[in-house]
Design an enzyme around this catalytic site. Structure first.
Site, short mmCIF file in Angstrom:
data_model
loop_
_atom_site.label_atom_id
_atom_site.label_comp_id
_atom_site.label_asym_id
_atom_site.label_seq_id
_atom_site.Cartn_x
_atom_site.Cartn_y
_atom_site.Cartn_z
N ARG A 1 -6.90 11.39 -7.44
CA ARG A 1 -8.10 10.55 -7.28
C ARG A 1 -9.37 11.37 -7.07
NH1 ARG A 1 -9.00 5.90 -5.00
NH2 ARG A 1 -11.08 6.71 -5.30
N ARG B 1 -3.79 6.53 0.00
CA ARG B 1 -4.28 7.73 0.68
C ARG B 1 -3.27 8.45 1.56
NH1 ARG B 1 -9.83 5.23 2.70
NH2 ARG B 1 -8.38 3.49 2.80
N ASP C 1 -6.50 -3.41 -7.42
CA ASP C 1 -7.09 -3.99 -6.20
C ASP C 1 -7.34 -5.47 -6.47
OD1 ASP C 1 -8.24 -3.07 -3.45
OD2 ASP C 1 -9.60 -4.58 -4.23
N TYR D 1 -14.66 -12.20 0.33
CA TYR D 1 -15.43 -11.03 -0.13
C TYR D 1 -16.66 -11.47 -0.93
CZ TYR D 1 -11.86 -7.81 1.50
OH TYR D 1 -11.00 -7.09 2.30
N ARG E 1 0.81 -1.23 0.00
CA ARG E 1 0.00 0.00 0.00
C ARG E 1 0.84 1.27 0.00
NH1 ARG E 1 -5.55 -0.84 1.64
NH2 ARG E 1 -6.05 -2.83 0.69
O1 CP3 Z 1 0.01 -1.74 -2.35
C1 CP3 Z 1 -0.22 -0.87 -3.23
O2 CP3 Z 1 0.22 0.30 -3.17
C2 CP3 Z 1 -1.00 -1.31 -4.47
C3 CP3 Z 1 -2.37 -1.13 -4.41
C4 CP3 Z 1 -3.31 -2.08 -3.68
C5 CP3 Z 1 -4.62 -1.67 -3.35
N1 CP3 Z 1 -5.30 -2.74 -2.87
C6 CP3 Z 1 -5.15 -0.32 -3.55
C7 CP3 Z 1 -6.30 0.13 -2.74
C8 CP3 Z 1 -3.19 -3.42 -3.32
C9 CP3 Z 1 -1.98 -4.33 -3.41
C10 CP3 Z 1 -4.45 -3.83 -2.81
C11 CP3 Z 1 -4.74 -5.21 -2.38
C12 CP3 Z 1 -5.90 -5.45 -1.50
N2 CP3 Z 1 -7.17 -4.94 -1.60
C13 CP3 Z 1 -5.88 -6.39 -0.45
C14 CP3 Z 1 -4.70 -7.22 -0.07
C15 CP3 Z 1 -3.69 -6.42 0.67
C16 CP3 Z 1 -4.05 -6.13 2.09
O3 CP3 Z 1 -4.13 -4.95 2.43
O4 CP3 Z 1 -4.19 -7.09 2.86
C17 CP3 Z 1 -7.16 -6.38 0.14
C18 CP3 Z 1 -7.61 -7.20 1.32
C19 CP3 Z 1 -7.97 -5.47 -0.61
C20 CP3 Z 1 -9.40 -5.16 -0.40
C21 CP3 Z 1 -9.56 -3.70 -0.14
N3 CP3 Z 1 -9.58 -2.73 -1.12
C22 CP3 Z 1 -9.60 -3.05 1.12
C23 CP3 Z 1 -9.62 -3.73 2.46
C24 CP3 Z 1 -9.65 -1.65 0.86
C25 CP3 Z 1 -9.63 -0.51 1.86
C26 CP3 Z 1 -10.97 0.06 2.14
C27 CP3 Z 1 -10.83 1.45 2.75
O5 CP3 Z 1 -11.25 2.40 2.12
O6 CP3 Z 1 -10.29 1.52 3.87
C28 CP3 Z 1 -9.64 -1.50 -0.53
C29 CP3 Z 1 -9.63 -0.22 -1.25
C30 CP3 Z 1 -8.29 0.22 -1.73
N4 CP3 Z 1 -7.43 -0.58 -2.43
C31 CP3 Z 1 -7.71 1.49 -1.59
C32 CP3 Z 1 -6.47 1.45 -2.24
C33 CP3 Z 1 -5.49 2.57 -2.41
C34 CP3 Z 1 -8.35 2.68 -0.89
C35 CP3 Z 1 -9.40 3.24 -1.80
C36 CP3 Z 1 -9.28 4.73 -1.98
O7 CP3 Z 1 -8.18 5.30 -2.05
O8 CP3 Z 1 -10.36 5.35 -2.13
#
Ligand code: CP3
Length: 346
Positions: free
Chosen positions: A40, A31, A76, A151, A27
């Site tokens: 974004r 954000r 994602d 999910y 990540r």
């Molecule tokens: O690591 C990176 O920089 C690459 C981007 C990345 C994202 N999601 C971007 C994202 C990666 C590798 C993921 C994988 C992901 N997504 C996982 C596995 C990694 C982990 O954290 O365990 C999981 C479980 C998800 C599912 C998911 N998507 C979650 C739990 C969330 C967060 C929800 C929130 O808003 O708190 C997302 C959304 C997400 N994926 C965001 C980003 C940057 C935030 C969305 C936003 O910026 O509006």
């Protein structure tokens, strides 16, 4: 120009000692970065994942800012499911939400194979990134079958994964059919990313720590194994990561991982002992450490670097993703600190 294959990150992934300890952050794009929040603005998360220019820009942001040793392609884990037509969204502050939770045979049967045409804007982004990154390797990724199934079955994030386990125990045939479909899709997604130029892949089984080792072996491991085996012929390092997986590390390695991601709950030297000879590890500073004073962050990072010496190879990372309100300057200082450490010898 140097090639990603000669980078410190790939060298460590292959179990060799590079000239410095490589570091990147799960990540790292997201954000916590003001430049991310700016690009974004007004663009929904999933729309941004299918916008080639945005994917390239967001992936590059942490590389420019921190000088990390690897980029991770911005996307994602639910993107390949969206690409084959599953009705889902990513809700800010919540995570993935699935309109019709998958609990029947008919629904599993709608999960078709992923083909190249489904993800053209994404593979175009990978190709553009590889050119822009030059010697810096790009990591491709996918969600592992259990985490994606959670999910799909729950319909959204879950603390206890109870509906997922209800299906797993109650209808093992349907469960294996579902995980088999997801394994196929995840494997295809990884393959397309590597064919477009990614230098390594990471399989995220973020929620596998919810399982006992016995259940992991019976219900999940064969499917993660299928995903990792499906990209074995491509010859790129395969990283396998989950949270709370201290008791699963050995199985996660033997599922076909070249590098095992370790969360912060297991001391890294302990994880290396558990994994046994030849293990390559990634991790494992507690992401919340970054909210502490710099001297504490660096003292703990130095312990992680020192512990990593016992492994055949070590990639420095956090034990899970960067938290959204992390100070980017703290991450920048951490990268510089890790890079300044002498490479420890075993
Ligand atoms: O690591 C990176 O920089 C690459 C981007 C990345 C994202 N999601 C971007 C994202 C990666 C590798 C993921 C994988 C992901 N997504 C996982 C596995 C990694 C982990 O954290 O365990 C999981 C479980 C998800 C599912 C998911 N998507 C979650 C739990 C969330 C967060 C929800 C929130 O808003 O708190 C997302 C959304 C997400 N994926 C965001 C980003 C940057 C935030 C969305 C936003 O910026 O509006």
């Amino acid at each position: 120009m140097a090639h990603p294959a000669e980078s410190a990150f790939i060298t460590a992934c292959r179990g060799d000692r590079p000239d410095h300890v490589p570091v990147w952050f799960m990540r790292q794009a997201g954000r916590s970065l003001p430049e991310y929040r700016k690009v974004r603005e007004g663009v929904p998360m999933l729309a941004s994942c299918f916008d080639t220019d945005l994917v390239v820009e967001i992936t590059m942001q942490p590389v420019r800012r921190y000088g990390v040793d690897a980029a991770i392609f911005f996307s994602d884990i639910v993107v390949p499911l969206k690409a084959i037509g599953v009705d889902l969204d990513i809700v800010a502050g919540t995570g993935p939400v699935v309109a019709e939770p998958v609990r029947s045979r008919a629904q599993v049967d709608t999960l078709r194979d992923l083909v190249a045409d489904d993800v053209l804007p994404i593979t175009a982004a990978v190709e553009a990134l590889v050119t822009e990154l030059g010697p810096t390797p790009l990591i491709g990724f996918a969600g592992a079958p259990f985490t994606l199934a959670s999910y799909l079955v729950e319909g959204g994030p879950s603390r206890d994964h109870r509906r997922t386990k209800q299906l797993m125990y109650g209808d093992p045939d349907l469960w294996h059919a579902l995980l088999g479909r997801i394994a196929q899709i995840a494997g295809q997604f990884l393959r397309l990313q590597v064919q477009a130029g990614a230098s390594a892949i990471q399989l995220f089984d973020s929620w596998a720590g919810a399982l006992s080792p016995a259940d992991y072996r019976t219900y999940v491991k064969p499917h993660s194994e299928a995903v990792l085996a499906s990209v074995a012929d491509l010859g790129v390092p395969r990283i396998h990561f989950g949270v709370g997986t201290g008791e699963l590390l050995v199985d996660m390695r033997s599922a076909g991982a070249d590098v095992v991601g370790v969360d912060w709950r297991v001391p890294l030297d302990d994880a290396i002992r558990r994994l046994g000879p030849g293990a390559v590890v990634q991790g494992n500073l507690d992401p919340t450490t970054l909210f502490g004073p710099t001297d504490v962050v660096h003292a703990k990072a130095a312990e992680v670097v020192a512990a990593g010496a016992a492994a055949a190879g070590h990639v420095f990372n956090l034990g899970h993703g960067v938290l959204p309100d992390t100070d980017p300057d703290a991450l920048a200082r951490l990268v510089d600190f890790v890079h300044a450490q002498p490479v420890p010898s075993a």
